[in-house]
Design a protein around this motif. Structure first.
Motif, short mmCIF file in Angstrom:
data_model
loop_
_atom_site.label_atom_id
_atom_site.label_comp_id
_atom_site.label_asym_id
_atom_site.label_seq_id
_atom_site.Cartn_x
_atom_site.Cartn_y
_atom_site.Cartn_z
N ALA A 1 0.86 -1.19 0.00
CA ALA A 1 0.00 0.00 0.00
C ALA A 1 0.89 1.24 0.00
CB ALA A 1 -0.92 0.01 1.22
N ILE A 2 0.26 2.38 -0.27
CA ILE A 2 0.96 3.67 -0.24
C ILE A 2 0.21 4.61 0.70
CG2 ILE A 2 1.66 5.70 -1.56
CD1 ILE A 2 1.86 3.98 -4.02
N MET A 3 0.95 5.31 1.54
CA MET A 3 0.40 6.41 2.33
C MET A 3 1.15 7.66 1.91
SD MET A 3 0.33 8.82 4.81
CE MET A 3 1.69 8.64 5.96
N THR A 4 0.42 8.69 1.52
CA THR A 4 1.07 9.89 0.99
C THR A 4 0.97 11.06 1.96
OG1 THR A 4 -0.97 10.56 -0.17
CG2 THR A 4 0.62 9.23 -1.40
N CYS A 5 2.09 11.73 2.16
CA CYS A 5 2.10 13.01 2.85
C CYS A 5 1.79 14.11 1.83
CB CYS A 5 3.46 13.24 3.52
SG CYS A 5 3.78 12.11 4.91
N PRO A 6 1.37 15.28 2.26
CA PRO A 6 0.81 16.27 1.32
C PRO A 6 1.84 16.89 0.38
CG PRO A 6 0.96 17.19 3.53
CD PRO A 6 1.26 15.74 3.66
N PHE B 1 -4.27 -0.84 -6.08
CA PHE B 1 -3.62 -1.04 -4.79
C PHE B 1 -4.21 -0.04 -3.81
CE2 PHE B 1 -0.89 1.56 -7.54
CZ PHE B 1 -0.86 2.77 -6.83
N VAL B 2 -3.91 -0.20 -2.55
CA VAL B 2 -4.43 0.70 -1.52
C VAL B 2 -3.58 1.95 -1.43
CG1 VAL B 2 -4.76 0.98 0.97
CG2 VAL B 2 -5.48 -1.14 -0.16
N ARG B 3 -4.23 3.10 -1.43
CA ARG B 3 -3.54 4.37 -1.18
C ARG B 3 -4.36 5.18 -0.20
NH1 ARG B 3 -5.18 10.07 -2.40
NH2 ARG B 3 -3.39 11.23 -1.59
N THR B 4 -3.74 5.55 0.91
CA THR B 4 -4.36 6.44 1.87
C THR B 4 -3.52 7.70 2.00
OG1 THR B 4 -3.21 5.53 3.79
CG2 THR B 4 -5.29 4.48 3.16
N SER B 5 -4.07 8.69 2.65
CA SER B 5 -3.33 9.95 2.80
C SER B 5 -3.83 10.70 4.02
CB SER B 5 -3.52 10.83 1.56
OG SER B 5 -2.80 12.06 1.69
N VAL B 6 -2.98 11.56 4.52
CA VAL B 6 -3.43 12.51 5.53
C VAL B 6 -4.49 13.40 4.91
CG1 VAL B 6 -1.25 12.50 6.78
CG2 VAL B 6 -1.58 14.11 4.91
N ASP B 7 -5.34 13.95 5.76
CA ASP B 7 -6.42 14.80 5.25
C ASP B 7 -6.14 16.26 5.55
OD1 ASP B 7 -8.77 15.48 4.04
OD2 ASP B 7 -9.98 15.19 5.84
N HIS B 8 -4.89 16.65 5.37
CA HIS B 8 -4.53 18.05 5.53
C HIS B 8 -3.50 18.39 4.47
CE1 HIS B 8 -0.68 16.87 7.30
NE2 HIS B 8 -1.32 16.12 8.17
N GLY B 9 -3.25 19.65 4.29
CA GLY B 9 -2.31 20.08 3.28
C GLY B 9 -0.91 20.25 3.83
N THR B 10 -0.09 20.96 3.07
CA THR B 10 1.30 21.17 3.46
C THR B 10 1.46 22.13 4.64
OG1 THR B 10 1.40 22.86 1.72
CG2 THR B 10 2.27 20.67 1.20
N ALA B 11 0.40 22.88 4.93
CA ALA B 11 0.39 23.80 6.09
C ALA B 11 1.64 24.68 6.11
CB ALA B 11 0.28 23.01 7.39
N PHE B 12 1.88 25.37 5.01
CA PHE B 12 3.07 26.21 4.91
C PHE B 12 3.14 27.28 6.01
CE2 PHE B 12 4.47 25.83 0.15
CZ PHE B 12 4.87 24.53 0.40
N ASP B 13 1.99 27.65 6.57
CA ASP B 13 1.99 28.69 7.60
C ASP B 13 2.66 28.24 8.90
OD1 ASP B 13 -0.19 26.91 7.81
OD2 ASP B 13 -1.27 28.29 9.11
N ILE B 14 2.69 26.91 9.14
CA ILE B 14 3.32 26.42 10.37
C ILE B 14 4.50 25.50 10.09
CG2 ILE B 14 1.21 26.63 11.73
CD1 ILE B 14 0.94 23.54 11.51
N ALA B 15 4.82 25.27 8.81
CA ALA B 15 5.91 24.35 8.46
C ALA B 15 7.23 24.82 9.05
CB ALA B 15 6.04 24.23 6.94
N GLY B 16 7.99 23.90 9.61
CA GLY B 16 9.29 24.20 10.19
C GLY B 16 9.24 24.71 11.61
N LYS B 17 8.04 24.87 12.17
CA LYS B 17 7.91 25.43 13.52
C LYS B 17 7.80 24.36 14.60
CE LYS B 17 5.75 29.69 11.83
NZ LYS B 17 4.56 30.59 11.89
#
Length: 324
Positions: free
Chosen positions: A107-112, A281-297
Motif C-alpha cells: 500500500a501507499i500512504m502519501t504526505c501532502p 492497490f491501496v492508497r491512503t493519505s493525511v487529510d490536511h495540506g502542506t500547512a506552509f503557515d506552520i511548516a518548520g515550527k
C-alpha cells in the motif's frame, strides 16, 4: 502483531517545504510498530523535518529509504513554494506507484504535496488522485474521506463549483455508485449502504430549486438498485451526514469537494484521512495540506498521519475497520 505479518507500506514524504516530514518523524516509532515502512523522498528533507519537530532520527531502526536523489535547493525554506520541492514530491509518488504496481509494497500512504509547487515544476496533475489515475491507467477514480464514524466518497474533487454541478449526471453518479460498491466489497464490507447527497438546497424541492435530483440523481439511484447496489437517496446535504454518523449509511456519496470535505473535517478533522478508489492497490493519505503557515515550527499535529497508516494497514489486509 508479529513482524512477519506486518504489511510493507510505502510512505511518500510530500513537499519538503511542508509539514509532511515533520509529522511522520514524530510518529515514526508507532509507524514501525504497525507496518514495515518504506520511505520515498529525499533524506535531506526527512532530516530537516525531523529536526524541526525535535525528533532524533538516530533512534530509527531498520528504516528502508528510497532516496530519489534530488539535491536540496540552495534557497530552500520551509513554507516556501518552490518548483524543486514540487519535483521532489511528484517523483517520490511516481516511484512509490511503480513499486506498488510491481507488488514490492502492499500500500501507499502519501504526505501532502503543494499544487502550486508541482505546477511550477511543470506537471499538469492537480494532485495525488490525478497522478494515481495517470500512472495506473484507471478507468474511474474517486476520493473517499474517512474519520471515525463517517465515510464520504466524492463524485468530483478538483473541479470549480460550476463545473462540479455540471458533472452531476446520471452516468457519472451511477459509475461512482458502482465503484463504491465494488471497492467496499473488496475491502471486506459487501452490500455497503450508500447514501446519495442531493446537489441542490432541500433536495431541489421537486424541481423548484433545480432539476438535478429529478433528472439525474433519482434515475442513477434507481438503476443502481436494479443492479443490486444498496444505494439510497438523494437526501438533502444538510441532513444526510448526520444520518450517516447515526449509522444509517456505511458511506455517503457527496456531489462535490466542499460538500463532503466540510462534513468530515467538522466531525473530526484531526483523525480524518483520505483513500483513493479505483486503483489496483491501496492508497491512503493525511487529510490536511502542506500547512506552509506552520511548516518548520515544530507544532504540526501528527494524528492524521498515524490514522492514515492504520487505514493503509487495515485496507491492505482486506479489512475496512469499524472505526473508519
Amino acid at each position: 502483531m508479529d513482524t512477519g505479518e506486518r504489511p510493507k507500506i510505502g510512505i511518500t514524504l510530500g513537499d519538503p517545504a511542508g509539514i509532511g516530514t515533520e509529522v511522520l518523524a514524530k510518529v515514526l516509532p508507532e509507524v514501525q510498530n504497525r507496518c514495515e515502512p518504506v520511505l520515498y523522498g529525499c533524506e535531506w528533507a526527512f532530516q530537516d523535518g525531523a529536526a524541526a519537530g525535535g525528533v532524533d532520527l538516530d533512534t530509527a531502526n531498520a528504516l528502508e529509504f528510497v532516496d530519489i536523489g534530488l539535491a536540496k535547493p540552495s534557497a530552500f525554506e520551509f513554507g516556501k513554494v518552490m518548483a524543486a520541492c514540487g519535483k521532489v514530491a511528484v517523483e517520490s509518488v511516481e516511484r512509490a506507484i511503480a513499486d506498488a504496481l510491481a507488488n514490492d509494497i502492499q500500500a501507499i500512504m502519501t504526505c501532502p504535496l503543494h499544487k502550486e509547487a508541482i505546477n511550477a515544476a511543470g506537471y499538469t496533475d492537480i494532485g495525488h488522485q490525478e497522478i494515481l489515475g495517470r500512472l495506473t491507467n484507471a478507468e474511474s477514480v474517486a476520493t473517499m474521506l474517512m474519520t471515525p464514524g463517517l465515510r464520504v466518497v466524492h463524485l468530483s474533487t478538483h473541479k470549480s463549483l460550476i463545473e462540479a454541478a455540471r458533472f452531476v449526471t446520471r452516468e457519472n453518479v451511477l459509475e461512482k455508485l458502482r465503484l463504491c460498491s465494488s471497492t467496499f466489497e473488496a475491502w471486506g464490507l459487501p452490500n455497503a449502504r450508500i447514501g446519495v447527497a442531493a446537489l441542490n438546497p432541500h433536495g431541489g424541492e421537486g424541481g423548484l430549486l433545480g432539476r438535478e435530483e429529478l433528472d439525474e440523481l433519482v434515475p442513477a439511484v434507481e438503476e443502481a438498485q436494479k443492479e443490486g447496489i444498496q444505494a439510497m437517496g438523494p437526501f438533502p446535504s444538510d441532513s444526510i451526514f448526520n444520518k450517516a454518523i447515526g449509522g444509517e449509511f456505511d458511506v455517503v456519496l457527496a456531489m462535490y469537494h466542499d460538500q463532503g470535505h466540510i462534513a468530515v473535517k467538522v466531525h473530526n478533522f484531526h483523525e480524518s484521512i483520505s483513500a483513493t478508489l479505483g486503483i489496483p492497490f491501496v492508497r491512503t493519505s493525511v487529510d490536511h495540506g502542506t500547512a506552509f503557515d506552520i511548516a518548520g515550527k515544530g507544532i504540526a499535529d501528527p494524528r492524521s498521519t498515524l490514522a492514515a497508516i492504520d487505514a493503509a494497514v487495515a485496507l491492505s489486509t482486506g479489512s475496512l475497520t469499524v472505526s473508519y
